[in-house]
Motif scaffolding. Structure first.
Motif, mmCIF file in Angstrom:
data_model
loop_
_atom_site.group_PDB
_atom_site.id
_atom_site.type_symbol
_atom_site.label_atom_id
_atom_site.label_comp_id
_atom_site.label_asym_id
_atom_site.label_seq_id
_atom_site.Cartn_x
_atom_site.Cartn_y
_atom_site.Cartn_z
ATOM 1 N N VAL A 1 11.605 8.409 -3.549
ATOM 2 C CA VAL A 1 10.941 9.489 -3.700
ATOM 3 C C VAL A 1 11.730 10.771 -4.108
ATOM 4 O O VAL A 1 11.493 11.452 -5.358
ATOM 5 C CB VAL A 1 10.134 10.187 -2.570
ATOM 6 N N GLU A 2 12.851 10.831 -3.499
ATOM 7 C CA GLU A 2 13.936 11.966 -3.811
ATOM 8 C C GLU A 2 14.343 11.786 -5.041
ATOM 9 O O GLU A 2 14.627 12.699 -6.014
ATOM 10 C CB GLU A 2 14.887 12.056 -2.632
ATOM 11 N N GLY A 3 14.884 10.390 -5.386
ATOM 12 C CA GLY A 3 15.540 10.089 -6.693
ATOM 13 C C GLY A 3 14.576 10.395 -7.677
ATOM 14 O O GLY A 3 14.975 10.839 -8.814
ATOM 15 N N THR A 4 13.296 10.101 -7.670
ATOM 16 C CA THR A 4 12.256 10.150 -8.488
ATOM 17 C C THR A 4 12.231 11.656 -9.005
ATOM 18 O O THR A 4 11.893 12.314 -10.157
ATOM 19 C CB THR A 4 10.810 9.619 -8.309
ATOM 20 N N GLN A 5 11.987 12.508 -7.837
ATOM 21 C CA GLN A 5 11.400 13.881 -7.944
ATOM 22 C C GLN A 5 12.507 14.779 -8.581
ATOM 23 O O GLN A 5 12.517 15.977 -8.914
ATOM 24 C CB GLN A 5 10.679 14.469 -6.741
ATOM 25 N N GLU A 6 13.953 14.377 -8.235
ATOM 26 C CA GLU A 6 15.043 14.902 -8.655
ATOM 27 C C GLU A 6 15.018 15.109 -10.468
ATOM 28 O O GLU A 6 15.716 15.788 -10.752
ATOM 29 C CB GLU A 6 16.431 14.291 -8.189
ATOM 30 N N ARG A 7 14.280 14.324 -10.929
ATOM 31 C CA ARG A 7 14.369 14.108 -12.376
ATOM 32 C C ARG A 7 13.033 14.779 -12.677
ATOM 33 O O ARG A 7 12.644 14.757 -14.129
ATOM 34 C CB ARG A 7 14.123 12.793 -12.695
ATOM 35 N N GLY A 8 12.291 15.743 -11.775
ATOM 36 C CA GLY A 8 11.144 16.273 -12.309
ATOM 37 C C GLY A 8 10.050 15.504 -12.616
ATOM 38 O O GLY A 8 8.972 15.736 -13.132
ATOM 39 N N VAL A 9 10.039 14.121 -12.153
ATOM 40 C CA VAL A 9 8.832 13.173 -12.320
ATOM 41 C C VAL A 9 8.313 13.190 -10.797
ATOM 42 O O VAL A 9 8.905 13.143 -9.867
ATOM 43 C CB VAL A 9 9.301 12.007 -12.750
ATOM 44 N N GLY A 10 6.840 13.405 -10.678
ATOM 45 C CA GLY A 10 6.316 13.178 -9.728
ATOM 46 C C GLY A 10 6.047 11.980 -9.238
ATOM 47 O O GLY A 10 5.927 10.913 -9.713
ATOM 48 N N ALA A 11 6.395 11.525 -7.921
ATOM 49 C CA ALA A 11 6.193 10.316 -7.103
ATOM 50 C C ALA A 11 5.034 10.301 -6.413
ATOM 51 O O ALA A 11 4.679 11.471 -5.855
ATOM 52 C CB ALA A 11 7.543 10.219 -6.131
ATOM 53 N N CYS A 12 4.439 9.242 -6.231
ATOM 54 C CA CYS A 12 3.249 8.876 -5.602
ATOM 55 C C CYS A 12 3.321 7.575 -4.693
ATOM 56 O O CYS A 12 3.414 6.486 -4.987
ATOM 57 C CB CYS A 12 1.971 8.796 -6.586
ATOM 58 N N ALA A 13 3.621 7.901 -3.474
ATOM 59 C CA ALA A 13 3.786 6.701 -2.421
ATOM 60 C C ALA A 13 2.304 6.079 -2.285
ATOM 61 O O ALA A 13 1.211 6.737 -2.242
ATOM 62 C CB ALA A 13 4.150 7.402 -0.970
ATOM 63 N N LYS A 14 2.470 4.579 -2.083
ATOM 64 C CA LYS A 14 1.195 4.050 -1.816
ATOM 65 C C LYS A 14 1.437 2.829 -0.801
ATOM 66 O O LYS A 14 2.482 2.543 -0.815
ATOM 67 C CB LYS A 14 0.565 3.641 -3.214
ATOM 68 N N HIS A 15 0.257 2.312 -0.389
ATOM 69 C CA HIS A 15 -1.017 2.588 -0.598
ATOM 70 C C HIS A 15 -1.592 3.141 0.783
ATOM 71 O O HIS A 15 -1.745 2.221 1.882
ATOM 72 C CB HIS A 15 -1.744 1.436 -0.864
ATOM 73 N N PHE A 16 -1.880 4.131 0.953
ATOM 74 C CA PHE A 16 -2.160 5.002 2.385
ATOM 75 C C PHE A 16 -3.636 4.225 2.954
ATOM 76 O O PHE A 16 -4.629 4.230 2.127
ATOM 77 C CB PHE A 16 -2.357 6.515 2.480
ATOM 78 N N PRO A 17 -3.677 3.869 4.331
ATOM 79 C CA PRO A 17 -2.460 3.983 5.198
ATOM 80 C C PRO A 17 -1.903 2.689 5.465
ATOM 81 O O PRO A 17 -1.061 2.534 6.319
ATOM 82 C CB PRO A 17 -3.314 4.360 6.566
ATOM 83 N N GLY A 18 -1.970 1.900 4.376
ATOM 84 C CA GLY A 18 -1.203 0.482 4.560
ATOM 85 C C GLY A 18 -1.991 -0.643 3.860
ATOM 86 O O GLY A 18 -2.980 -0.818 4.263
ATOM 87 N N HIS A 19 -1.221 -1.387 3.084
ATOM 88 C CA HIS A 19 -1.822 -2.424 2.514
ATOM 89 C C HIS A 19 -0.920 -3.988 2.893
ATOM 90 O O HIS A 19 -1.190 -4.853 2.202
ATOM 91 C CB HIS A 19 -1.944 -2.242 1.054
ATOM 92 N N GLY A 20 0.052 -3.718 3.897
ATOM 93 C CA GLY A 20 0.976 -4.847 4.091
ATOM 94 C C GLY A 20 0.486 -5.766 4.934
ATOM 95 O O GLY A 20 1.276 -6.686 4.771
ATOM 96 N N ASP A 21 -0.374 -5.689 5.706
ATOM 97 C CA ASP A 21 -0.856 -6.740 6.712
ATOM 98 C C ASP A 21 -2.202 -7.120 6.217
ATOM 99 O O ASP A 21 -3.187 -7.466 6.936
ATOM 100 C CB ASP A 21 -1.100 -5.993 8.052
ATOM 101 N N THR A 22 -2.362 -7.683 4.904
ATOM 102 C CA THR A 22 -3.642 -8.263 4.276
ATOM 103 C C THR A 22 -3.166 -9.505 3.874
ATOM 104 O O THR A 22 -2.269 -9.980 3.384
ATOM 105 C CB THR A 22 -4.158 -7.222 3.362
ATOM 106 N N THR A 23 -4.446 -10.337 3.791
ATOM 107 C CA THR A 23 -4.053 -11.681 3.072
ATOM 108 C C THR A 23 -5.164 -11.771 1.845
ATOM 109 O O THR A 23 -5.238 -12.711 1.446
ATOM 110 C CB THR A 23 -4.578 -12.914 4.054
ATOM 111 N N VAL A 24 -5.828 -10.602 1.674
ATOM 112 C CA VAL A 24 -6.829 -10.367 0.462
ATOM 113 C C VAL A 24 -6.304 -9.532 -0.347
ATOM 114 O O VAL A 24 -5.942 -8.276 -0.133
ATOM 115 C CB VAL A 24 -8.338 -10.064 0.924
ATOM 116 N N ASP A 25 -6.141 -9.512 -1.808
ATOM 117 C CA ASP A 25 -5.930 -8.760 -2.738
ATOM 118 C C ASP A 25 -7.068 -8.014 -3.259
ATOM 119 O O ASP A 25 -7.929 -8.388 -3.773
ATOM 120 C CB ASP A 25 -5.383 -9.780 -3.980
ATOM 121 N N SER A 26 -6.693 -6.559 -2.884
ATOM 122 C CA SER A 26 -7.645 -5.541 -3.226
ATOM 123 C C SER A 26 -8.362 -5.583 -4.745
ATOM 124 O O SER A 26 -9.252 -5.010 -4.895
ATOM 125 C CB SER A 26 -7.693 -4.488 -2.599
#
Length: 473
Positions: A152-177
């Motif tokens: 995030v910090e490296g991205t926004q230092e260049r004036g590009v907006g960062a968008c963190a994903k996928h809230f609140p979490g997609h890591g504990d799934t066995t299905v692709d949304s």
């Protein structure tokens, strides 16, 4: 009314030229445009497309999914010069992650794009996850948090907006949304200990935007997170204190389109607390616009909620109005990939090998771009022979006979997810126990018997690093 609705939309389109409809919407106040690989050609063409779009309104957001590694738009045809997040998490050098993010943002800035829908800060708790996997920095919440903050910090230092994903979490799934609605049964305390750790960290680091997950958290609400007021407003806004823009994942994905539909999903996501609604395909866009306008007219969607959302989109656009093009150091990707390679047993080729390359289906929903070990080896050593398989071969013995008298290499991507790949590996090892296995993607929870080379990634640079190591004298 129409302008307020349009300010809350992030729309895609087909082709390499912006349609008149999109340009008219942009001029009238559209929030943003999302570009996919099919929209993009050579860098000069991309820059021309973005310039044409932003000439309609300089505040227009132009977004891409440029995560690095397998998820790339700018380098989709040949594979990204930058590594998967898993590669960076494996190396665990946060300054390297920051430098990679600066370079990725620099590449976006060079073509005029100003919003990167990255990083993925999902904790990849399930190694069988079909859609996150190598896109995550790993399975350790604190490591994911540290590298998410650096990205995030490296991205926004260049004036590009960062968008963190996928809230609140997609890591504990066995299905692709993209293809269905995943469900997670964890309660709030478990989420606070795992999934929310990276999101809390990037919020404290000043991330400009957060993307929602089309995931149903059954203990928190009856609706998927994208449509859930308890999650987007209660958890994200009130508990975690996020004041930036909430961007939905694409509403045409099956998790939403196949349950409530795109138009109804658009209304419900804004009611829940989302600000910028992503609709990548053109077909459902007009129905969604009309549904939002009707919801405003009949009071289902309060004008104050639209004004609040549009205000956040405006602040995001202001923060990312002038992205700063700078050095794009593509050697960083190769450096990271080399450092991530691990070896068990003796990896030594006495002659050009025969390669059996087992292909996975990863990337079908996300537009993934992996490399080919067979191609990378042939570039370095033309005498390399081999075959690619995307299904069980009719006769493994025939493959082994073809490799008789020569070293044998078998590459596989996440064989723990593909029983046929595991079966091929076992049959190869029965006939050729010294065969070298090259493992791409998320490492197998049950380590493979040596000799094995583990790349900790699937991107082109990970495959190139594996090829280099195999051919090392």
């Amino acid at each position: 009314m129409t302008e307020l609705v349009d300010r809350c939309l992030l729309l895609g389109f087909e082709g390499r030229t912006a349609p008149d409809r999109i340009r008219r919407l942009a001029a009238a106040g559209l929030g943003g445009v999302i570009l996919f690989a099919d929209n993009l050609g050579e860098p000069e063409e991309i820059a021309g497309l973005v310039a044409a779009l932003r000439s309609e309104r300089p505040e227009l957001l132009v977004a891409l999914d440029e995560e690095g590694g397998t998820v790339t738009r700018l380098e989709a045809r040949h594979g990204s010069s930058f590594p998967d997040a898993l590669t960076l998490g494996t190396v665990d050098d946060v300054e390297l992650t920051r430098e990679v993010a600066r370079s990725v943002a620099g590449a976006l800035a060079k073509v005029g794009a100003n919003l990167n829908l990255a990083p993925v800060v999902d904790v990849n708790s399930d190694p069988a996850n079909p859609v996150i996997g190598v896109r995550s920095f790993g399975a350790d919440p604190r490591r994911v948090a540290a590298h998410g903050v650096a990205f995030v910090e490296g991205t926004q230092e260049r004036g590009v907006g960062a968008c963190a994903k996928h809230f609140p979490g997609h890591g504990d799934t066995t299905v692709d949304s993209h293809f269905g609605l995943p469900r997670i049964g964890r309660g709030l305390e478990q989420l606070r200990e795992v999934e929310l750790v990276p999101f809390r960290a990037v919020i404290e680091a000043g991330v400009e935007a957060i993307m929602t997950a089309h995931v149903h958290f059954t203990a928190l609400d009856e609706a998927p997170a994208t449509l859930s007021r308890p999650i987007l407003t209660g958890l994200l806004r009130e508990e975690l204190g996020f004041g930036g823009a909430v961007v939905t994942d694409a509403l045409e994905m099956e998790a939403i389109a196949g349950s409530v539909g795109v138009a109804r999903g658009a209304v419900r996501s804004l009611q829940a607390g989302a600000d910028l609604l992503c609709i990548g395909r053109e077909a459902p866009q007009e129905d969604a616009r009309l549904a939002l306008q009707e919801a405003m007219r009949d009071g289902t969607l309060a004008t104050e909620r639209l004004e609040e959302a549009a205000g956040r989109v405006d602040r995001l656009a202001l923060a990312a109005r002038t992205p700063a093009a700078g050095e794009v150091d593509r050697h960083l990707g190769v450096e990271a990939a080399r450092r991530a390679v691990s070896v068990a047993g003796e990896i030594r080729l006495a002659a050009p090998p025969v390669v059996i390359e087992l292909l996975s289906g990863r990337g079908a929903g996300i537009g993934g771009a992996s490399g080919s070990l067979l191609d990378e080896l042939r570039v370095r050593e033309p005498a390399v022979d081999g075959e690619r398989l995307d299904a069980p071969p009719p006769d493994v013995d025939e493959l082994l006979a073809r490799a008789e008298g020569r070293p044998l290499v078998v590459s596989a991507e996440e064989p723990h997810r593909y029983p046929w790949q595991r079966d091929v590996l076992q049959r190869v090892r029965t006939g050729r126990p010294e065969a070298i296995v090259v493992a791409f993607g998320v490492p197998d929870p049950q380590p493979l018997d040596p000799p094995v080379l583990t790349a900790h990634g699937s991107a082109r640079v990970a495959v190139a690093a594996a090829a280099e190591r195999l051919l090392r004298p």
